[in-house]
Design a protein around this motif. Structure first.
Motif, PDB file in Angstrom:
ATOM      1  N   UNK A 267      -0.603 -24.676  88.113  1.00 23.80           N
ATOM      2  CA  UNK A 267       0.734 -25.391  88.188  1.00 23.80           C
ATOM      3  C   UNK A 267       2.155 -25.134  88.451  1.00 23.80           C
ATOM      4  N   UNK A 268       2.101 -23.647  88.213  1.00 22.24           N
ATOM      5  CA  UNK A 268       3.529 -22.984  88.390  1.00 22.24           C
ATOM      6  C   UNK A 268       3.432 -21.858  89.261  1.00 22.24           C
ATOM      7  N   UNK A 269       2.439 -21.817  90.112  1.00 24.29           N
ATOM      8  CA  UNK A 269       2.059 -20.998  90.940  1.00 24.29           C
ATOM      9  C   UNK A 269       2.254 -21.423  92.440  1.00 24.29           C
ATOM     10  N   UNK A 270       2.402 -20.270  93.572  1.00 26.24           N
ATOM     11  CA  UNK A 270       2.451 -20.635  95.058  1.00 26.24           C
ATOM     12  C   UNK A 270       1.501 -21.669  95.354  1.00 26.24           C
ATOM     13  N   UNK A 271       1.652 -22.403  96.200  1.00 27.72           N
ATOM     14  CA  UNK A 271       0.746 -23.134  97.348  1.00 27.72           C
ATOM     15  C   UNK A 271       1.064 -22.768  98.602  1.00 27.72           C
ATOM     16  N   UNK A 272       0.378 -21.686  99.077  1.00 25.70           N
ATOM     17  CA  UNK A 272       0.573 -21.043 100.562  1.00 25.70           C
ATOM     18  C   UNK A 272       0.472 -22.204 101.628  1.00 25.70           C
ATOM     19  N   UNK A 273       1.198 -21.885 102.793  1.00 28.95           N
ATOM     20  CA  UNK A 273       1.049 -22.877 103.795  1.00 28.95           C
ATOM     21  C   UNK A 273       1.344 -22.328 105.231  1.00 28.95           C
ATOM     22  N   UNK A 274       1.166 -22.854 106.288  1.00 33.40           N
ATOM     23  CA  UNK A 274       1.575 -22.477 107.463  1.00 33.40           C
ATOM     24  C   UNK A 274       2.743 -23.691 108.180  1.00 33.40           C
ATOM     25  N   UNK A 275       3.693 -23.188 108.647  1.00 32.26           N
ATOM     26  CA  UNK A 275       4.519 -24.053 109.223  1.00 32.26           C
ATOM     27  C   UNK A 275       4.671 -23.899 110.805  1.00 32.26           C
ATOM     28  N   UNK A 276       3.922 -25.052 111.417  1.00 30.53           N
ATOM     29  CA  UNK A 276       3.662 -24.938 112.788  1.00 30.53           C
ATOM     30  C   UNK A 276       4.979 -25.734 113.578  1.00 30.53           C
ATOM     31  N   UNK A 277       5.324 -25.138 114.451  1.00 31.32           N
ATOM     32  CA  UNK A 277       6.496 -25.533 115.442  1.00 31.32           C
ATOM     33  C   UNK A 277       6.042 -25.285 116.949  1.00 31.32           C
ATOM     34  N   UNK A 278       6.522 -26.331 117.741  1.00 29.00           N
ATOM     35  CA  UNK A 278       6.167 -26.130 119.107  1.00 29.00           C
ATOM     36  C   UNK A 278       7.268 -26.413 120.082  1.00 29.00           C
ATOM     37  N   UNK A 279       7.218 -25.526 120.811  1.00 28.10           N
ATOM     38  CA  UNK A 279       8.413 -25.499 122.090  1.00 28.10           C
ATOM     39  C   UNK A 279       7.556 -25.517 123.500  1.00 28.10           C
ATOM     40  N   UNK A 280       8.270 -26.786 124.356  1.00 30.98           N
ATOM     41  CA  UNK A 280       7.428 -26.714 125.574  1.00 30.98           C
ATOM     42  C   UNK A 280       7.427 -25.633 126.626  1.00 30.98           C
ATOM     43  N   UNK A 281       6.470 -25.336 127.128  1.00 32.31           N
ATOM     44  CA  UNK A 281       6.543 -24.327 128.158  1.00 32.31           C
ATOM     45  C   UNK A 281       6.811 -24.783 129.412  1.00 32.31           C
TER      46      UNK A 281
END
Length: 352
Positions: A187-201
């Motif tokens: 309840x008071x600890x981290x909730x780990x995640x990944x942040x996805x971003x995309x850039x056109x190639x």
């Protein structure tokens, strides 16, 4: 006398029950997939690109400078030394980021409204340095109160990971990583995640897919195994679709081929190093490439303030890129852990 003791015990038990109920109701419960928080919609360039420069850096919420330790790593402190120290660290972090002059910044441990850092919005401050960068934030640590340690309680926490991009991003998504602590710690600890971003190639229909990660540091290692499995499935999926994939961040794990003794002897006791485990050699998919600087440590232990030759220093921050990407340059920037317990790493890549 007995009656008075029973009353006191009843009050204490009642307060504990109320507190546990409060933190349970207030627990941060993110969805498996959510849109990232837009910190700034900057004057980013709408352009398809064939190359990128990137920086990854765990800035330690501007609260883990060279004169600081941390209670969960064998130290005694729960909060930074002072608000003045936080402001000084933020100034140094800002100057370093501006000097690195990158297309994309992948940052971890960025506070927004946390008691420990005077409730300053570090994401906003950093984003304001780059008028031409979009900025996206994904929370991974939200708690109304963290009462630990009792001698120096952390208090309210609102923290997470931040990605800034000079190029217009088509996607900004927060992905919840697997693995939770048991109640009531979760309840008071981290909730780990990944942040996805995309850039056109420059390849039609194909993107640069950038994943900002900060894997778990604590526990018996089983959560990290789950998180690595999740990432492996995700990055293989995107690569098999033809995308150019970059995973950057604080892996909280030794990279393949790296040992604890990489940078010489240390006096940190082994009982404070249980968190430091290695990424198995067999985990890396065929053709995928690690990018880190073998000559520059990226993290130091927090069992005590930083003293070269005493704190263990190690390599846990860097990048992993897909086989269709060329790594043109990787540099670790040794700033002596002056403003954070981590050093930044920069990389330049291009399409093969």
């Amino acid at each position: 006398m007995l009656k008075r003791l029973l009353v006191v015990a009843g009050v204490i038990i009642g307060l504990v029950v109320v507190f546990l109920l409060f933190i349970t109701i207030a627990e941060y419960r993110p969805q498996d997939q959510e849109n990232a928080i837009v910190i700034k919609d900057g004057q980013s360039v709408s352009e398809n690109v064939s190359s990128l420069s990137l920086v990854t850096w765990n800035i330690g919420y501007a609260g883990l400078d060279k004169d600081t330790d941390f209670v969960l790593d064998g130290g005694t402190m729960g909060c930074p030394r002072s608000q003045e120290a936080v402001e000084e660290a933020m100034s140094g972090i800002s100057d370093t980021l501006a000097m690195l002059n990158s297309d994309v910044y992948i940052l971890q441990e960025v506070d927004r409204s946390s008691s420990r850092t005077g409730k300053i919005d570090e994401a906003d401050r950093i984003s304001s340095l780059f008028s031409d960068h979009d900025a996206y934030f994904a929370p991974n640590y939200k708690a109304l109160i963290v009462p630990f340690p009792l001698s120096d309680p952390i208090g309210k926490v609102d923290s997470g990971i931040l990605t800034l991009s000079e190029y217009n991003t088509d996607t900004a998504v927060r992905w919840q990583l697997p693995g939770y602590y048991d109640w009531p710690v979760r309840t008071i600890h981290l909730k780990r995640c990944a942040l996805e971003t995309r850039i056109p190639s420059t390849t039609p229909g194909i993107d640069w897919v950038i994943l900002n990660v900060h894997l778990t540091a604590y526990g018996d290692g089983s959560m990290r195994v789950e998180q690595l499995a999740f990432l492996k499935e995700m990055m293989n999926k995107y690569y098999n679709e033809g995308h150019y994939v970059i995973i950057g961040g604080d892996w909280n794990s030794l990279f393949p081929g790296v040992t604890k003794e990489q940078f010489g002897s240390y006096t940190t006791v082994e009982e404070n190093l249980g968190w430091l485990q290695a990424i198995p050699d067999s985990w890396t998919p065929e053709g995928w490439q690690w990018a880190f600087d073998m000559d520059v440590p990226t993290c130091r232990t927090l069992d005590d303030s930083f003293v070269p030759g005493e704190n263990l220093v190690c390599l846990i921050d860097g990048f992993l890129v897909s086989p269709n990407v060329s790594i043109d340059r990787v540099i670790g920037h040794n700033i002596g852990f002056e403003h954070s317990d981590h050093n930044p790493v920069s990389m330049e890549v291009s399409i093969k």
